[in-house]
Design an enzyme around this catalytic site. Structure first.
Site, short mmCIF file in Angstrom:
data_model
loop_
_atom_site.label_atom_id
_atom_site.label_comp_id
_atom_site.label_asym_id
_atom_site.label_seq_id
_atom_site.Cartn_x
_atom_site.Cartn_y
_atom_site.Cartn_z
CE LYS A 23 -1.73 1.56 4.14
NZ LYS A 23 -1.39 2.97 4.40
CG ASN A 24 2.24 2.65 3.58
OD1 ASN A 24 1.08 3.00 3.30
ND2 ASN A 24 2.61 2.36 4.81
NE ARG A 93 -0.69 12.11 8.03
CZ ARG A 93 -0.27 13.30 8.37
NH1 ARG A 93 -1.03 14.14 8.99
NH2 ARG A 93 0.98 13.68 8.08
CG ASP A 117 -3.74 10.32 12.44
OD1 ASP A 117 -3.37 9.86 11.38
OD2 ASP A 117 -2.97 10.43 13.43
CG ASP A 306 2.50 1.36 9.92
OD1 ASP A 306 2.07 2.07 10.84
OD2 ASP A 306 2.80 1.80 8.80
CB VAL A 328 7.52 5.97 14.51
CG1 VAL A 328 7.15 6.71 13.23
CG2 VAL A 328 8.76 5.11 14.30
N1 EPU Z 1 6.72 14.18 11.28
C1 EPU Z 1 6.86 15.49 11.66
N2 EPU Z 1 6.87 16.46 10.68
C2 EPU Z 1 6.76 16.15 9.36
C3 EPU Z 1 6.62 14.80 8.98
C4 EPU Z 1 6.60 13.82 9.97
O1 EPU Z 1 6.96 15.81 12.84
O2 EPU Z 1 6.78 17.07 8.52
C5 EPU Z 1 6.68 13.12 12.31
C6 EPU Z 1 5.30 12.44 12.36
O3 EPU Z 1 4.40 13.18 13.15
C7 EPU Z 1 5.63 11.09 12.93
C8 EPU Z 1 7.04 10.81 12.39
O4 EPU Z 1 7.56 12.09 11.97
O5 EPU Z 1 5.69 11.16 14.32
C9 EPU Z 1 7.09 9.84 11.23
O6 EPU Z 1 6.21 10.23 10.20
P1 EPU Z 1 6.47 9.88 8.68
O7 EPU Z 1 6.47 11.16 7.91
O8 EPU Z 1 7.67 9.00 8.56
O9 EPU Z 1 5.17 9.04 8.33
P2 EPU Z 1 4.18 9.22 7.09
O10 EPU Z 1 4.95 9.42 5.84
O11 EPU Z 1 3.12 10.20 7.45
C10 EPU Z 1 4.19 6.68 6.46
C11 EPU Z 1 3.16 5.59 6.31
C12 EPU Z 1 2.63 5.20 7.67
C13 EPU Z 1 3.81 4.74 8.53
C14 EPU Z 1 4.89 5.85 8.59
C15 EPU Z 1 6.14 5.43 9.34
C16 EPU Z 1 2.17 6.00 4.18
C17 EPU Z 1 0.98 6.40 3.40
N3 EPU Z 1 2.06 6.05 5.49
O12 EPU Z 1 3.51 7.79 7.06
O13 EPU Z 1 1.76 4.08 7.43
O14 EPU Z 1 3.36 4.48 9.84
O15 EPU Z 1 5.28 6.23 7.25
O16 EPU Z 1 6.75 4.34 8.73
O17 EPU Z 1 3.20 5.65 3.62
C18 EPU Z 1 -0.06 2.61 7.76
O18 EPU Z 1 0.24 2.08 6.68
O19 EPU Z 1 -0.89 2.08 8.55
C19 EPU Z 1 0.61 3.87 8.14
C20 EPU Z 1 0.16 4.66 9.11
#
Ligand code: EPU
Length: 417
Positions: A23-24, A93, A117, A306, A328
Site C-alpha cells: 500500500k505505502n 493523509r 489523527d 505499523d 515513531v
Molecule cells: N513528522 C513530523 N513532521 C513532518 C513529517 C513527519 O513531525 O513534517 C513526524 C510524524 O508526526 C511522525 C514521524 O515524523 O511522528 C514519522 O512520520 P512519517 O512522515 O515517517 O510518516 P508518514 O509518511 O506520514 C508513512 C506511512 C505510515 C507509517 C509511517 C512510518 C504511508 C501512506 N504512510 O507515514 O503508514 O506508519 O510512514 O513508517 O506511507 C499505515 O500504513 O498504517 C501507516 C500509518
C-alpha cells in the site's frame, strides 16, 4: 461491505497465502505518475480502499485511473489541476504527497491541510520547509495550503530532523524535475521509498543513494510514463505471520521479501516462533505460548511502527512482561483499551506499552480504531475464547486486500457480517 468482523478463536491457522504490492508504495507511485503526461502501468496493486481514494485524488487532478485485477493504469493529462481538496485529504493523509509532484510539474499546488489523527498530531513541517528551501512559497488560508514556485524549483541541500517517510517522498517527487541537484540527508530508507525511487528512475529520473540515508537527485527537464511492479507489502506479510503465530499455527507467506522484515522476524523468533525463509517466502510456526520480549519501534530497518499493534496483541498472551516502546508516533494507543476488554493486562506509560502476559483472552465486542489496530484486534480474536466482534471493520479495507478471506483460507473461523 458489512462493517464487522466476527471471529471465533481456537483454530490453529495452517496453509499458504500470497501477499500483494505494498500500500505505502503504490500510493506514492500513483502520485509519481503526475510527473509525466501519458499512460502509466503499475502492477501488483492490491484492491484496497486507499488505492481507490488516491484514484479519486488523481481524478480530481484530471487523470483517469482504471484497476483491472492487480494492474492499475493511470492516464495523466498535459495540464493537471493542481489541487487536492479537503474531503479527500481528510480520508487519507497520503494525499498531501501531491504537493511536491504538483509544484514540480505545474509550479503551483493547493492542498487542504490534514488534521491530527489517532497517532498524534502528525504535522507536515518537514515537507514544507524542504520545499521552501527548493524555492517554493506557501501561504495557509482557511485550512488550505497554497504553494507556488514563482521561479521554479531548484536543487538544494536538505537535512531532515527525522527520517520522515512522507517528507523524503515529497522532496524526492519535487526534486526529480527541479533545476540542479538536491541532496536529502537523514532520508528515510524504507523499502517502499526505494521502490518509488526505482519507479522514478524508470521514468527517466536521476537518483543516487536510493535505500541509503543520503539521496542525491539530479533534476531532469522532463520524465516519461513507465511500467512498474510494486514491491511486496511487508506489513501485509508481517500481519499474517503474527496471526499464524498467535493461533499456534503454521503459516507460509509467499511472494514477499524476507529481507524487508529482518527485525520483525528476529523478534518473532525471540518469542519462540520457528521461522524459515526462502528468497520469496516466510514460514512461521507459533509456540504454545510466546516468550515475553522487549521491542522498540524505529524507522527502517528498525521494527516497524505499523507492526506495533499486531505484536502487542500477540505478546498479550506471552509468558512474562514485555515492553514495547513507540518511537515513531506520539501515541497510537487507543486500541489498548479494546484489547483490555478481551482480558489483556496492558497499559501505556508515556511512549512505553507494558504488556503483562495473561493465560487466556475472552472474545467480546470491540472497535477497530485504525488499519493496524483492526488487524491486531482480529489477531487477538484468533486466540480468544468464544466470539470476538470487531466493529468499524472498514479500517482493514484501507490496507488489506481480502483480509477476512485470506484468514478464512488458512482455516480461521471468521466472517464479515
Ligand atoms: N513528522 C513530523 N513532521 C513532518 C513529517 C513527519 O513531525 O513534517 C513526524 C510524524 O508526526 C511522525 C514521524 O515524523 O511522528 C514519522 O512520520 P512519517 O512522515 O515517517 O510518516 P508518514 O509518511 O506520514 C508513512 C506511512 C505510515 C507509517 C509511517 C512510518 C504511508 C501512506 N504512510 O507515514 O503508514 O506508519 O510512514 O513508517 O506511507 C499505515 O500504513 O498504517 C501507516 C500509518
Amino acid at each position: 461491505m458489512p462493517d464487522s468482523i466476527h471471529v471465533r478463536g481456537g483454530t490453529p491457522l495452517t496453509g499458504e497465502i500470497a501477499v500483494l504490492g505494498a500500500k505505502n508504495a503504490v500510493l506514492k507511485h500513483m502520485v509519481a505518475t503526475l510527473l509525466a503526461p501519458g499512460t502509466h502501468r503499475i502492477e501488483n496493486v492490491p484492491g484496497i480502499l486507499d488505492v481507490e481514494i488516491m484514484g479519486r485524488v488523481l481524478e480530481h487532478v484530471g487523470a483517469s485511473c482504471r484497476q483491472d485485477g492487480t494492474v492499475l493504469t493511470v492516464d495523466v493529462p498535459d495540464d493537471p489541476v493542481p489541487e487536492a481538496p479537503l474531503e479527500l485529504v481528510r480520508q487519507m493523509r497520503a494525499s498531501i504527497l501531491v504537493l511536491g509532484a504538483l509544484l514540480a510539474r505545474t509550479g503551483e499546488a493547493r492542498v487542504a491541510l490534514p488534521g491530527g489523527d489517532d497517532f498524534g498530531s502528525r504535522p507536515i513541517d518537514f515537507h514544507v520547509r524542504g520545499l521552501e528551501a527548493m524555492g517554493a512559497e506557501f501561504d495557509l488560508r482557511h485550512g488550505v495550503l497554497y504553494g507556488t514556485a514563482p521561479r521554479g524549483l531548484h536543487g538544494t541541500d536538505v537535512f531532515l530532523e527525522f527520517p520522515s517517510v512522507g517528507a523524503t517522498e515529497n522532496l524526492l517527487l519535487a526534486a526529480v524535475l527541479a533545476d540542479g541537484t538536491t541532496t536529502i540527508s537523514n532520508a528515510a530508507r524504507e523499502p517502499e521509498l526505494t521502490d518509488l525511487a526505482e519507479y522514478l528512475m524508470k521514468m527517466g529520473a536521476k537518483i543516487d543513494g536510493a535505500g541509503t540515508s543520503t539521496l542525491e537527485i539530479h533534476g531532469v527537464p522532463e520524465l516519461r510514463p513507465a511500467v512498474h511492479r510494486t514491491v511486496p507489502d511487508r506489513l501485509e506479510a508481517g500481519t499474517y505471520l503474527v496471526a499464524g503465530a498467535m493461533s499456534r499455527g503454521r503459516v507460509t507467506v509467499t511472494d514477499c521479501r524476507p529481507e524487508h522484515l529482518r527485525m520483525e522476524l528476529r523478534k518473532l523468533e525471540a518469542t519462540g516462533c520457528a521461522i524459515t525463509t526462502t528468497e520469496t517466502s516466510i514460514t512461521v510456526e507459533g509456540p504454545e505460548r510466546p516468550v515475553a520480549v522487549d521491542i522498540a519501534t524505529l524507522p527502517y530497518p528498525g521494527f516497524h511502527t505499523d507492526m506495533h499493534p499486531q505484536i502487542v496483541s500477540y505478546l498479550s498472551v506471552a509468558d512474562g512482561t514485555s515492553l514495547v516502546t513507540e518511537n515513531v508516533y506520539a501515541g497510537r494507543f487507543r486500541y489498548l483499551g479494546e484489547l483490555n476488554r478481551m482480558g489483556c493486562d496492558i497499559h501505556a506509560d508515556g511512549q512505553h506499552v507494558v504488556i503483562r502476559g495473561v493465560d487466556e483472552l475472552s472474545g467480546c465486542e470491540i472497535e477497530g480504531c485504525d488499519i493496524r489496530a483492526a488487524a491486531a484486534l482480529t489477531i487477538a480474536g484468533l486466540r480468544a475464547d468464544g466470539e470476538t466482534i470487531i466493529r468499524d471493520a472498514h479500517h482493514v479495507d484501507r490496507g488489506y486486500d481480502g483480509f477476512v478471506g485470506k484468514l478464512a483460507s488458512l482455516g480461521a473461523d471468521i466472517t464479515r457480517a
